[in-house]
Design an enzyme around this catalytic site. Structure first.
Site, mmCIF file in Angstrom:
data_model
loop_
_atom_site.group_PDB
_atom_site.id
_atom_site.type_symbol
_atom_site.label_atom_id
_atom_site.label_comp_id
_atom_site.label_asym_id
_atom_site.label_seq_id
_atom_site.Cartn_x
_atom_site.Cartn_y
_atom_site.Cartn_z
ATOM 1 N N ARG A 150 -21.400 -3.206 4.796
ATOM 2 C CA ARG A 150 -20.623 -4.438 4.939
ATOM 3 C C ARG A 150 -20.669 -4.996 6.353
ATOM 4 O O ARG A 150 -20.506 -4.269 7.324
ATOM 5 C CB ARG A 150 -19.169 -4.172 4.547
ATOM 6 C CG ARG A 150 -18.279 -5.396 4.698
ATOM 7 C CD ARG A 150 -17.019 -5.267 3.898
ATOM 8 N NE ARG A 150 -16.040 -4.390 4.535
ATOM 9 C CZ ARG A 150 -14.809 -4.220 4.066
ATOM 10 N NH1 ARG A 150 -14.424 -4.827 2.948
ATOM 11 N NH2 ARG A 150 -13.960 -3.418 4.679
ATOM 12 N N ARG A 172 0.814 -1.208 0.000
ATOM 13 C CA ARG A 172 0.000 0.000 0.000
ATOM 14 C C ARG A 172 0.851 1.263 0.000
ATOM 15 O O ARG A 172 0.301 2.352 -0.072
ATOM 16 C CB ARG A 172 -0.880 0.015 1.248
ATOM 17 C CG ARG A 172 -2.237 -0.642 1.045
ATOM 18 C CD ARG A 172 -2.866 -0.874 2.409
ATOM 19 N NE ARG A 172 -4.285 -0.734 2.412
ATOM 20 C CZ ARG A 172 -5.126 -1.657 2.880
ATOM 21 N NH1 ARG A 172 -4.674 -2.804 3.351
ATOM 22 N NH2 ARG A 172 -6.421 -1.449 2.896
ATOM 23 N N ARG A 232 -10.347 6.512 5.439
ATOM 24 C CA ARG A 232 -9.642 5.393 4.789
ATOM 25 C C ARG A 232 -9.508 5.636 3.286
ATOM 26 O O ARG A 232 -8.471 5.352 2.692
ATOM 27 C CB ARG A 232 -10.377 4.074 5.053
ATOM 28 C CG ARG A 232 -10.186 3.595 6.480
ATOM 29 C CD ARG A 232 -11.094 2.436 6.812
ATOM 30 N NE ARG A 232 -10.839 1.261 6.026
ATOM 31 C CZ ARG A 232 -11.763 0.345 5.744
ATOM 32 N NH1 ARG A 232 -13.005 0.485 6.172
ATOM 33 N NH2 ARG A 232 -11.448 -0.709 5.042
ATOM 34 N N ARG A 277 -17.261 -4.003 11.087
ATOM 35 C CA ARG A 277 -15.933 -3.568 11.520
ATOM 36 C C ARG A 277 -16.011 -2.134 12.009
ATOM 37 O O ARG A 277 -16.700 -1.310 11.413
ATOM 38 C CB ARG A 277 -14.952 -3.649 10.335
ATOM 39 C CG ARG A 277 -14.416 -5.025 10.081
ATOM 40 C CD ARG A 277 -13.685 -5.146 8.774
ATOM 41 N NE ARG A 277 -12.743 -4.066 8.475
ATOM 42 C CZ ARG A 277 -11.968 -4.050 7.387
ATOM 43 N NH1 ARG A 277 -12.007 -5.042 6.514
ATOM 44 N NH2 ARG A 277 -11.149 -3.048 7.173
HETATM 45 P P1 AMP Z 1 -8.245 -3.830 5.104
HETATM 46 O O1 AMP Z 1 -8.834 -4.997 5.819
HETATM 47 O O2 AMP Z 1 -7.362 -4.222 3.970
HETATM 48 O O3 AMP Z 1 -9.291 -2.814 4.706
HETATM 49 O O4 AMP Z 1 -7.286 -3.100 6.150
HETATM 50 C C1 AMP Z 1 -7.796 -2.575 7.357
HETATM 51 C C2 AMP Z 1 -6.767 -1.667 8.013
HETATM 52 O O5 AMP Z 1 -5.594 -2.446 8.324
HETATM 53 C C3 AMP Z 1 -6.254 -0.522 7.150
HETATM 54 O O6 AMP Z 1 -7.115 0.600 7.186
HETATM 55 C C4 AMP Z 1 -4.902 -0.243 7.829
HETATM 56 O O7 AMP Z 1 -5.073 0.444 9.062
HETATM 57 C C5 AMP Z 1 -4.424 -1.660 8.166
HETATM 58 N N1 AMP Z 1 -3.653 -2.222 7.028
HETATM 59 C C6 AMP Z 1 -3.983 -3.279 6.251
HETATM 60 N N2 AMP Z 1 -3.046 -3.492 5.317
HETATM 61 C C7 AMP Z 1 -2.102 -2.540 5.492
HETATM 62 C C8 AMP Z 1 -0.896 -2.211 4.812
HETATM 63 N N3 AMP Z 1 -0.472 -2.911 3.757
HETATM 64 N N4 AMP Z 1 -0.169 -1.159 5.290
HETATM 65 C C9 AMP Z 1 -0.567 -0.464 6.359
HETATM 66 N N5 AMP Z 1 -1.713 -0.693 7.019
HETATM 67 C C10 AMP Z 1 -2.485 -1.720 6.599
#
Ligand code: AMP
Length: 217
Positions: free
Chosen positions: A126, A88, A170, A159
């Site tokens: 969701r 990311r 986000r 969530r």
């Molecule tokens: P997600 O489930 O992919 O929407 O991720 C949820 C949260 O986890 C994100 O908003 C970040 O706070 C953290 N997160 C997930 N993947 C990453 C990443 N590659 N780098 C940094 N934070 C992450």
């Protein structure tokens, strides 16, 4: 085969990664799911991640890179994987290249494109299974029984970071930090793109065409 799915939060990466991995008989991994698993087990890493995730901002690169490279280097995952939610940031992209340099690099990278308005609508509806992490959407793909997972009967929950006040943050963080990484891969010609606003099955078909895979069944 090492496949990377990129796309904004709510673009359907998790659903598509799980389906694709099953079809190709390889593992799927989501950095967000790994963080949530640490939180459930109340590890130090989980506690640290929570303080960032609940604000809708990224967990620091060193922590995230350490967690993902450990997963990638696990001998159980040597056959390949579908990676969702990583890289990311530019530093993560570089770390991923290094981690894969002696095992064939990235075979396919696909971007799932969805407009900001649609993301806000999806994330607001969701809910996720507490047991198997399967996502549902109360508007477009609700469970057969309210509040229960169709597959494992686990409880469904929203969530914290899908609540309206965090969702816009986000998307903003994604646009600021991840969109440049996507642009970099796009300009390098490494990225295939699929329209993520089609029905789930059609996205899956477009995805399998993009990676040239034949889905079984
Ligand atoms: P997600 O489930 O992919 O929407 O991720 C949820 C949260 O986890 C994100 O908003 C970040 O706070 C953290 N997160 C997930 N993947 C990453 C990443 N590659 N780098 C940094 N934070 C992450």
């Amino acid at each position: 085969m090492n496949i990377i799915l990129m796309g904004p939060p709510g673009s359907g990466k998790g659903t598509q990664a799980a389906n694709l991995a099953t079809s190709l008989a390889i593992h799927a991994v989501s950095s967000g799911d790994l963080f949530r698993d640490h939180q459930r087990r109340n590890t130090d890493l989980g506690q640290l991640a929570r303080s960032y995730m609940e604000r809708g901002v990224y967990v620091p690169d060193d922590v995230t890179i350490g967690m993902i490279t450990e997963w990638i280097n696990d001998p159980d995952h040597a056959a390949g994987f579908v990676l969702d939610g990583f890289p990311r940031t530019q530093a993560q992209a570089q770390a991923l290249d290094e981690a894969l340099s002696d095992r064939g690099g990235i075979d396919h990278m696909v971007f799932i494109r969805v407009s900001d308005d649609e993301l806000v609508r999806r994330l607001g509806g969701r809910v996720i299974c507490t047991e198997c992490q399967r996502p549902y959407n109360l508007n477009s793909s609700p469970p057969a029984t309210a509040g229960k997972c169709d597959y494992c009967a686990g409880e469904l929950y929203q969530r914290d970071d899908d609540k309206a006040e965090v969702v816009s943050r986000r998307i903003e963080v994604y646009n600021q930090e991840t969109e440049p990484v996507v642009d970099y891969y796009r300009q390098a010609g490494s990225l295939s793109e699929v329209d993520g606003e089609q029905p789930v099955d059609e996205v899956a078909t477009a995805l399998s065409e993009a990676i040239g895979a034949r889905l079984v069944g």
